[in-house]
Write an enzyme that holds these catalytic residues in place. Sequence first.
Site, PDB file in Angstrom:
ATOM      1  N   SER A  48       4.163  12.027  23.809  1.00 32.03           N
ATOM      2  CA  SER A  48       5.318  11.266  23.928  1.00 32.03           C
ATOM      3  C   SER A  48       5.035   9.841  24.416  1.00 32.03           C
ATOM      4  O   SER A  48       4.082   9.572  25.076  1.00 32.03           O
ATOM      5  CB  SER A  48       6.223  11.997  25.275  1.00 32.03           C
ATOM      6  OG  SER A  48       5.764  11.715  26.563  1.00 32.03           O
ATOM      7  N   ASP A  49       6.189   8.974  24.434  1.00 32.83           N
ATOM      8  CA  ASP A  49       5.923   7.938  25.235  1.00 32.83           C
ATOM      9  C   ASP A  49       6.327   8.180  26.675  1.00 32.83           C
ATOM     10  O   ASP A  49       6.717   9.163  27.160  1.00 32.83           O
ATOM     11  CB  ASP A  49       6.682   6.716  24.538  1.00 32.83           C
ATOM     12  CG  ASP A  49       6.293   5.018  25.012  1.00 32.83           C
ATOM     13  OD1 ASP A  49       5.305   5.290  25.899  1.00 32.83           O
ATOM     14  OD2 ASP A  49       6.691   4.127  24.346  1.00 32.83           O
ATOM     15  N   TYR A  50       6.023   7.005  27.325  1.00 32.46           N
ATOM     16  CA  TYR A  50       6.226   7.098  29.085  1.00 32.46           C
ATOM     17  C   TYR A  50       7.635   7.679  29.567  1.00 32.46           C
ATOM     18  O   TYR A  50       8.458   6.922  29.225  1.00 32.46           O
ATOM     19  CB  TYR A  50       6.067   5.652  29.595  1.00 32.46           C
ATOM     20  CG  TYR A  50       5.396   5.443  30.814  1.00 32.46           C
ATOM     21  CD1 TYR A  50       4.166   5.033  31.281  1.00 32.46           C
ATOM     22  CD2 TYR A  50       6.242   5.716  31.936  1.00 32.46           C
ATOM     23  CE1 TYR A  50       3.667   4.950  32.471  1.00 32.46           C
ATOM     24  CE2 TYR A  50       5.607   5.737  33.347  1.00 32.46           C
ATOM     25  CZ  TYR A  50       4.590   5.046  33.535  1.00 32.46           C
ATOM     26  OH  TYR A  50       4.052   4.942  34.773  1.00 32.46           O
TER      27      TYR A  50
END
Length: 761
Positions: A284-286
Amino acid sequence: MLRNILFFFICCLSLQLNAQTGKPEKMNAFINGLMQKMTLEEKIGQLNLLTPGGGVATGAVVSSDVEAKIKKGNVGGLFGVIGADKIRVAQALAVKESRLHIPLIFGSDVIHGHKTTFPIPLGLSCSWDTLLIEKSARIAAIEGSADGLSWAFSPMVDIARDPRWGRIAEGSGEDPFLGSKIAKAMVRGYQGNDLVNKNSLMSCVKHFALYGAAEAGRDYNTVDMSRVKMYNDYLPPYKAAVEAGVGSVMSSFNVVDGIPATGNRWLLTDLLRNQWGFKGFVVSDYTSVNEMTAHGLGNLQTVSALSLHAGLDMDMVGEGFLSTLKKSLAEKKVTQKEIEDACRRILEAKYKLGLFDDPYRGIDAARASDILTPENRKAARDIAAHSFVLLKNDKQVLPLKKAGTIAVVGPLADSKRNMLGTWSVSGDWQKSVSVIEGIKNIAGNAAKINYAKGANISDEADFVKRVNTLGIEIDPEKRSPEEMIREAVAIAEQSDVVLAVVGEAADMSGESASRASIDIPESQQLLLKALVKTGKPVVLVLFNGRPLTLNWESKNIPAILDVWFGGTEAGNAVADVLFGNHNPSGKLTTSFPYSVGQVPVYYNHLNTGRPFHIGDGTKFKSDYLDIPNEPLYPFGYGLSYTSFSYSNMGLNKTSIQANEKLEIKATITNSGNYDGEETVQLYIQDLVGSIARPVKELKGFQKVFLKKGETKEITFRITTEDLKFYNKDLQHIFEPGAYKAFIGTDSEHTTELNFSVAGSE
Ligand code: BGC
């Protein structure tokens, strides 16, 4: 204690014996064996990516109790740990103190170089030189791996057509064809021949998908587009990275068809894995799992289950997987298989990287000397010079003579801090070369150099505070703007030529750096106006992470060199180009609008039913009352100190069938006074289609170096494969009918040739 150490060595030995990389059967046997020993908690632990802080944190949260979590087997990887020594310590926690000694994977935002920083990606793309771009990624991989890393969160391949969006700086501009070539080059550069090599990094293509199409250019904002547009314009670079064998994919923050990408099963499973055959893992992104709650998709347990089910394997920072998946399994909201599949993909990545054989891969005192070497700096200087775009050069103001008196003015002239550009987490700005240093290096013995700052990058206190969040890039002076300008004008008046080094600070573009106005800030515009008034020839050396609106500048300043953010060697490269040691050859990969009101403006748009042509009456046509439709500087545009003439454009035939080759030829002559390099561009238009087709699309380009007076014939070869597009049913096909080919120096200055295609798929 001794028993523990012995146990550790026996375990390591057995892991090593088992983990000989190579055949997939061996890998499967090894991972099956390991997974049999793993508890459910340990499997979920592998899906957890944390950052202990210290690097650049791009979200509100930084992971806590990282050490204890590693020991408990609750962590699969870390990022933001900078430096081989720190990575060694963290890895030792996993391989010595966790029950199964599974190594961590260490990632980082190696975006445009590691310690040796190259131009920002948008600048790199303007070189149109895939070999040089690959080389920059290779050097980044060598340096990053020597620093203990295994994984680069790059390339960022989001097509972007809105310069308000700060992250346009991190990608390759507006075109899917060029963007795909660059995506492949970067994956090859990072991953090398085999991930197991200790100087390779696993690449992570991002941000999947469509992140660059955020509404209004505001970061993290809603994206909404048709499938036809997605498939034809936005998805190709991600697909190209998959075809190049990218090891991992990062999901994006935005929604795709109303569902956040991180929890979008159509995107992560149907398209990515089933249609494209991607075999690696998705991170995932942050905190993008957690952010699905704010998107309105439910609480953390719900969105974590949704994401796992969608095909997400690793959760960056948010710990949604870690804290909820066990419960979701008990409540039958996820399956054991979904957890195991994700865990397996992450273990496979570690296996392919050789981490089970050598958890400290790449870390070796001898390799410290691989970092920031003179050769790497030399490459950075050369690559930076190739990224600059000469936008204007009236009366051949450039190149400058190494003689007389030169005024170097502007807040970016003596600013090492701003040379690297956005997202240079491991680059040390103190090791960068400023413009004034570069100029002195090249011309300091032969010319008199006078310097004045002339203006602050911006005088707006709130804006300055925002830009300076990650460090002081704008350092306003106590002196009044008038006093600073007075000083600059005084030295300009005593000089033969004025270099105005102005533009954006490094973090005026990049993540969370959208701008509603994309002008040069007012403080610097006032400086430019005052300099022009002196009557001295002014050269604008422009630092920018995005297209800027340059109306006044383009009318009133005789020479404009766009230097983006050139990286560690920026100042030397700028001087190389200003003084003619390097003839500029960069071409824009993003259109420069007249005004933000024109955004999005891009060359490969569709026609309207009421297209406007210059010379038409303007009522009831698709146009503006106050500005042209075309951008100020178009895609593909860029000047040279020499000139190139095009002749003998022709086709080997006027009609082709499926899989037949069409040859398109042109003769290019260097008709000016310097040796130089031209990027010859081929565009195609499909004149009649089952759906509306773009007015032109880039289908080929060739870089050709010509000595003064030299002539070369170049040939493009295309087949019906190159004419394919996604139709309304998303089938990838070509259609018979009439086409145009355009050959030229940029997307607007071309010669047209007609051909047709007979038959169909
Ligand atoms: C960015 C990513 C980056 C990640 C880790 C996020 O905020 O969108 O591009 O890789 O942070 O630093």
